[in-house]
Design a protein around this motif. Structure first.
Motif, PDB file in Angstrom:
ATOM      1  N   MET A   1       0.822  -1.205   0.000  1.00  0.00           N
ATOM      2  CA  MET A   1       0.000   0.000   0.000  1.00  0.00           C
ATOM      3  C   MET A   1       0.861   1.262   0.000  1.00  0.00           C
ATOM      4  SD  MET A   1      -3.063   1.223  -0.057  1.00  0.00           S
ATOM      5  CE  MET A   1      -4.141  -0.106   0.483  1.00  0.00           C
ATOM      6  N   ALA A 263      -7.880   7.732  -3.180  1.00  0.00           N
ATOM      7  CA  ALA A 263      -8.403   6.372  -3.010  1.00  0.00           C
ATOM      8  C   ALA A 263      -7.522   5.570  -2.049  1.00  0.00           C
ATOM      9  CB  ALA A 263      -8.483   5.672  -4.366  1.00  0.00           C
ATOM     10  N   TYR A 264      -6.209   5.698  -2.178  1.00  0.00           N
ATOM     11  CA  TYR A 264      -5.302   5.033  -1.234  1.00  0.00           C
ATOM     12  C   TYR A 264      -5.538   5.540   0.185  1.00  0.00           C
ATOM     13  CZ  TYR A 264      -2.224   2.566  -4.505  1.00  0.00           C
ATOM     14  OH  TYR A 264      -1.706   1.692  -5.418  1.00  0.00           O
ATOM     15  N   ASP A 265      -5.742   6.841   0.319  1.00  0.00           N
ATOM     16  CA  ASP A 265      -5.947   7.427   1.637  1.00  0.00           C
ATOM     17  C   ASP A 265      -7.216   6.880   2.280  1.00  0.00           C
ATOM     18  OD1 ASP A 265      -5.197   9.412   3.692  1.00  0.00           O
ATOM     19  OD2 ASP A 265      -7.055  10.396   3.091  1.00  0.00           O
ATOM     20  N   ARG A 266      -8.289   6.752   1.488  1.00  0.00           N
ATOM     21  CA  ARG A 266      -9.536   6.195   2.027  1.00  0.00           C
ATOM     22  C   ARG A 266      -9.356   4.736   2.437  1.00  0.00           C
ATOM     23  NH1 ARG A 266     -11.794   9.412  -2.169  1.00  0.00           N
ATOM     24  NH2 ARG A 266     -11.809   7.599  -3.567  1.00  0.00           N
ATOM     25  N   SER A 267      -8.582   3.987   1.637  1.00  0.00           N
ATOM     26  CA  SER A 267      -8.341   2.583   1.969  1.00  0.00           C
ATOM     27  C   SER A 267      -7.563   2.451   3.275  1.00  0.00           C
ATOM     28  CB  SER A 267      -7.568   1.903   0.829  1.00  0.00           C
ATOM     29  OG  SER A 267      -8.309   1.920  -0.370  1.00  0.00           O
ATOM     30  N   MET A 268      -6.555   3.302   3.453  1.00  0.00           N
ATOM     31  CA  MET A 268      -5.776   3.257   4.683  1.00  0.00           C
ATOM     32  C   MET A 268      -6.625   3.666   5.889  1.00  0.00           C
ATOM     33  SD  MET A 268      -2.775   2.145   4.000  1.00  0.00           S
ATOM     34  CE  MET A 268      -1.873   2.616   5.464  1.00  0.00           C
ATOM     35  N   GLU A 269      -7.513   4.631   5.679  1.00  0.00           N
ATOM     36  CA  GLU A 269      -8.394   5.061   6.767  1.00  0.00           C
ATOM     37  C   GLU A 269      -9.323   3.925   7.185  1.00  0.00           C
ATOM     38  OE1 GLU A 269     -11.645   8.610   7.726  1.00  0.00           O
ATOM     39  OE2 GLU A 269     -10.938   8.256   5.681  1.00  0.00           O
ATOM     40  N   LYS A 270      -9.871   3.216   6.194  1.00  0.00           N
ATOM     41  CA  LYS A 270     -10.761   2.101   6.503  1.00  0.00           C
ATOM     42  C   LYS A 270     -10.003   0.980   7.199  1.00  0.00           C
ATOM     43  CE  LYS A 270     -14.157   1.259   3.901  1.00  0.00           C
ATOM     44  NZ  LYS A 270     -15.081   0.896   2.788  1.00  0.00           N
ATOM     45  N   ALA A 271      -8.781   0.717   6.743  1.00  0.00           N
ATOM     46  CA  ALA A 271      -7.993  -0.338   7.370  1.00  0.00           C
ATOM     47  C   ALA A 271      -7.674  -0.014   8.824  1.00  0.00           C
ATOM     48  CB  ALA A 271      -6.697  -0.549   6.588  1.00  0.00           C
ATOM     49  N   GLU A 274     -11.609   0.429  10.754  1.00  0.00           N
ATOM     50  CA  GLU A 274     -12.631  -0.597  10.707  1.00  0.00           C
ATOM     51  C   GLU A 274     -12.035  -2.010  10.784  1.00  0.00           C
ATOM     52  OE1 GLU A 274     -15.394  -0.088   7.523  1.00  0.00           O
ATOM     53  OE2 GLU A 274     -15.479   2.087   7.782  1.00  0.00           O
TER      54      GLU A 274
END
Length: 280
Positions: A1, A263-271, A274
């Motif tokens: 990532m 999009a990467y930032d949102r994925s890292m935030e979700k990881a 959540e």
């Protein structure tokens, strides 16, 4: 990532630098003798990814044999390697001003090593006393009768001496000779660069040669022919329409990289918020 973050960031930086270069080209679209810069984009070296694994051997001691499993190649991004001037001849514009001079390349040899087409330049005395070179022939005569550039730097003759004129009524013929009352008082210093790509931009339309070594005189190079035109200026070789198109393309590429970064930032935030949550 995290590799994705670095790859996208490198793309945004490269497009930002390209946009700055194109903006400078557009700003100098009306600067006499200006040579537009061209960008060279390069990818970072590819890396071959491998996974360290092991295989269990069915023996009494249960030996494990390590081995590498090849995953594939990974390209880590892009960068703008350099900006090189385009030394293509610009169009001539008639000004009617006697102190304006334009150079026209008639026949130039091709450099055997680089394959680049040679070019010629006016010789100017730099502020530090070393020679500088330019295609901007927008000259003037100062209060002491010296032929200078618009920003006050001295134009040199074929012997690297300042050109001092006894009168502001002078003519320059097609061979670069400066005449006053039909008498030759000087010859414009014209330097020849076999590979102009080795010249370095210094600002104000000036170039400097490698290691500050003076360029050879164009009058003494076999196969070089040119013409000097008094009362004319060489236009900038910036193609305004092409430059605007390239700027829009760079903007779109920057925006695309920006959306991937988001999009990467949102994925890292979700990881982090959540997937990594520990339920009590």
């Amino acid at each position: 990532m995290f590799r994705g973050f670095y790859t996208v960031a490198s793309g945004m930086l490269a497009q930002q630098r390209k946009t700055e270069m194109l903006s400078n080209n557009m700003a100098n679209a009306n600067t006499p003798g200006f040579k537009a810069d061209q960008s060279s984009m390069r990818a970072f070296p590819e890396m071959l990814l491998q996974r360290l694994d092991s295989a269990e051997v069915p023996t009494e001691r249960k030996l494990n044999i390590p081995f590498n499993s090849e995953i594939g190649a990974l390209n880590t991004g892009v960068y703008m390697q350099e900006a090189t001037p385009n030394f293509l001849q610009g169009d001539l514009k008639e000004t009617g001003n006697g102190t304006d001079v334009a150079l026209t390349n008639l026949s130039m040899p091709v450099d055997e090593v680089s394959g680049a087409l040679g070019s010629i330049f006016f010789t100017i005395e730099g502020l530090d006393g070393t020679p500088r070179y330019t295609r901007n022939g927008n000259f003037t005569v100062d209060g002491s009768g010296f032929l200078t550039t618009a920003n006050g730097q001295y134009v040199l003759d074929n012997s690297d001496e300042r050109i001092q004129l006894p009168s502001d009524q002078f003519t320059i013929n097609e061979d670069g000779q400066v005449l006053v009352n039909d008498r030759n008082v000087a010859t414009l210093g014209i330097g020849f660069a076999g590979n102009p790509n080795t010249l370095v931009k210094q600002g104000d339309g000036l170039f400097v040669s490698e290691n500050n070594n003076p360029l050879p005189s164009a009058y003494n190079i076999e196969g070089v022919s040119f013409r000097t035109s008094q009362g004319f200026l060489e236009r900038s070789n910036v193609d305004a329409a092409r430059t605007m198109t390239d700027m829009m393309t760079a903007y779109r590429a920057f925006e695309a990289n920006q959306k991937v970064l988001q999009a990467y930032d949102r994925s890292m935030e979700k990881a982090a918020n959540e997937i990594g949550r520990v339920n009590g």
